[in-house]
Design an enzyme around this catalytic site. Sequence first.
Site, PDB file in Angstrom:
ATOM      1  N   ARG A   1       8.276  18.453 -15.899  1.00  0.00           N
ATOM      2  CA  ARG A   1       9.220  17.395 -16.287  1.00  0.00           C
ATOM      3  C   ARG A   1      10.200  16.998 -15.183  1.00  0.00           C
ATOM      4  O   ARG A   1      10.271  15.837 -14.800  1.00  0.00           O
ATOM      5  CB  ARG A   1       9.981  17.848 -17.534  1.00  0.00           C
ATOM      6  CG  ARG A   1      10.992  16.853 -18.010  1.00  0.00           C
ATOM      7  CD  ARG A   1      11.644  17.374 -19.268  1.00  0.00           C
ATOM      8  NE  ARG A   1      12.887  16.686 -19.520  1.00  0.00           N
ATOM      9  CZ  ARG A   1      13.838  17.161 -20.301  1.00  0.00           C
ATOM     10  NH1 ARG A   1      13.697  18.312 -20.902  1.00  0.00           N
ATOM     11  NH2 ARG A   1      14.936  16.484 -20.478  1.00  0.00           N
TER      12      ARG A   1
ATOM     13  N   ASN B   1       4.233   8.950 -19.941  1.00  0.00           N
ATOM     14  CA  ASN B   1       4.569   8.356 -18.642  1.00  0.00           C
ATOM     15  C   ASN B   1       3.394   8.476 -17.670  1.00  0.00           C
ATOM     16  O   ASN B   1       2.737   9.509 -17.605  1.00  0.00           O
ATOM     17  CB  ASN B   1       5.781   9.075 -18.045  1.00  0.00           C
ATOM     18  CG  ASN B   1       6.917   9.120 -19.019  1.00  0.00           C
ATOM     19  OD1 ASN B   1       7.423   8.099 -19.433  1.00  0.00           O
ATOM     20  ND2 ASN B   1       7.327  10.331 -19.410  1.00  0.00           N
TER      21      ASN B   1
ATOM     22  N   ASP C   1       7.493   5.773 -20.969  1.00  0.00           N
ATOM     23  CA  ASP C   1       7.614   5.718 -22.424  1.00  0.00           C
ATOM     24  C   ASP C   1       9.072   5.479 -22.813  1.00  0.00           C
ATOM     25  O   ASP C   1       9.963   5.449 -21.956  1.00  0.00           O
ATOM     26  CB  ASP C   1       7.025   6.972 -23.077  1.00  0.00           C
ATOM     27  CG  ASP C   1       7.738   8.268 -22.724  1.00  0.00           C
ATOM     28  OD1 ASP C   1       8.964   8.266 -22.477  1.00  0.00           O
ATOM     29  OD2 ASP C   1       7.058   9.316 -22.719  1.00  0.00           O
TER      30      ASP C   1
ATOM     31  N   HIS D   1       0.824  -1.196   0.000  1.00  0.00           N
ATOM     32  CA  HIS D   1       0.000   0.000   0.000  1.00  0.00           C
ATOM     33  C   HIS D   1       0.867   1.257   0.000  1.00  0.00           C
ATOM     34  O   HIS D   1       1.766   1.389   0.815  1.00  0.00           O
ATOM     35  CB  HIS D   1      -0.899  -0.033   1.241  1.00  0.00           C
ATOM     36  CG  HIS D   1      -1.799   1.128   1.368  1.00  0.00           C
ATOM     37  ND1 HIS D   1      -1.691   2.019   2.397  1.00  0.00           N
ATOM     38  CD2 HIS D   1      -2.822   1.550   0.595  1.00  0.00           C
ATOM     39  CE1 HIS D   1      -2.627   2.947   2.267  1.00  0.00           C
ATOM     40  NE2 HIS D   1      -3.326   2.685   1.184  1.00  0.00           N
TER      41      HIS D   1
END
Length: 141
Positions: free
Chosen positions: A108, A132, A30, A22
């Site tokens: 990013r 992503n 990608d 958890h």
Amino acid sequence: MLKGVPSMISPELIKVLMEMGHGDKLLIADGNFPAYRCGEKIIRCDGVSISEILNAVLYLFPLDVKVKKPVTLMNITADETPPESWEWYKKIIAKNHAAEYEFDYRDRFEFYEKAKESYAIIATTDISYKGNILLEKGVVR
């Protein structure tokens, strides 16, 4: 082979999914993502789109319902159109999970730092722009 497990889920990946607890994070990256710079546990999944592996993973993987935004995407700039893949992700998540989730969007380099918290990274060769997706694991009830 096991019954009911999507065929693109490798033995290595199912082991990692079972090890995760958890709150652990899983990144599906990608082909342009610096996976080996951001993580230690990398699982290759070449030739499969992020949407395909996301659908297979979410068949087995509960998202955390106790956090507001258990899904994180790499943000776009103000002048960019949201990638088509984001709509696919929303549909895949809705298909596999009853709850509605808000997405977290990170710039990013902030996304790279958050990705370093991942328990594992599934590295694909997908070339989707900003494809992503970072998932936070919940519990099975």
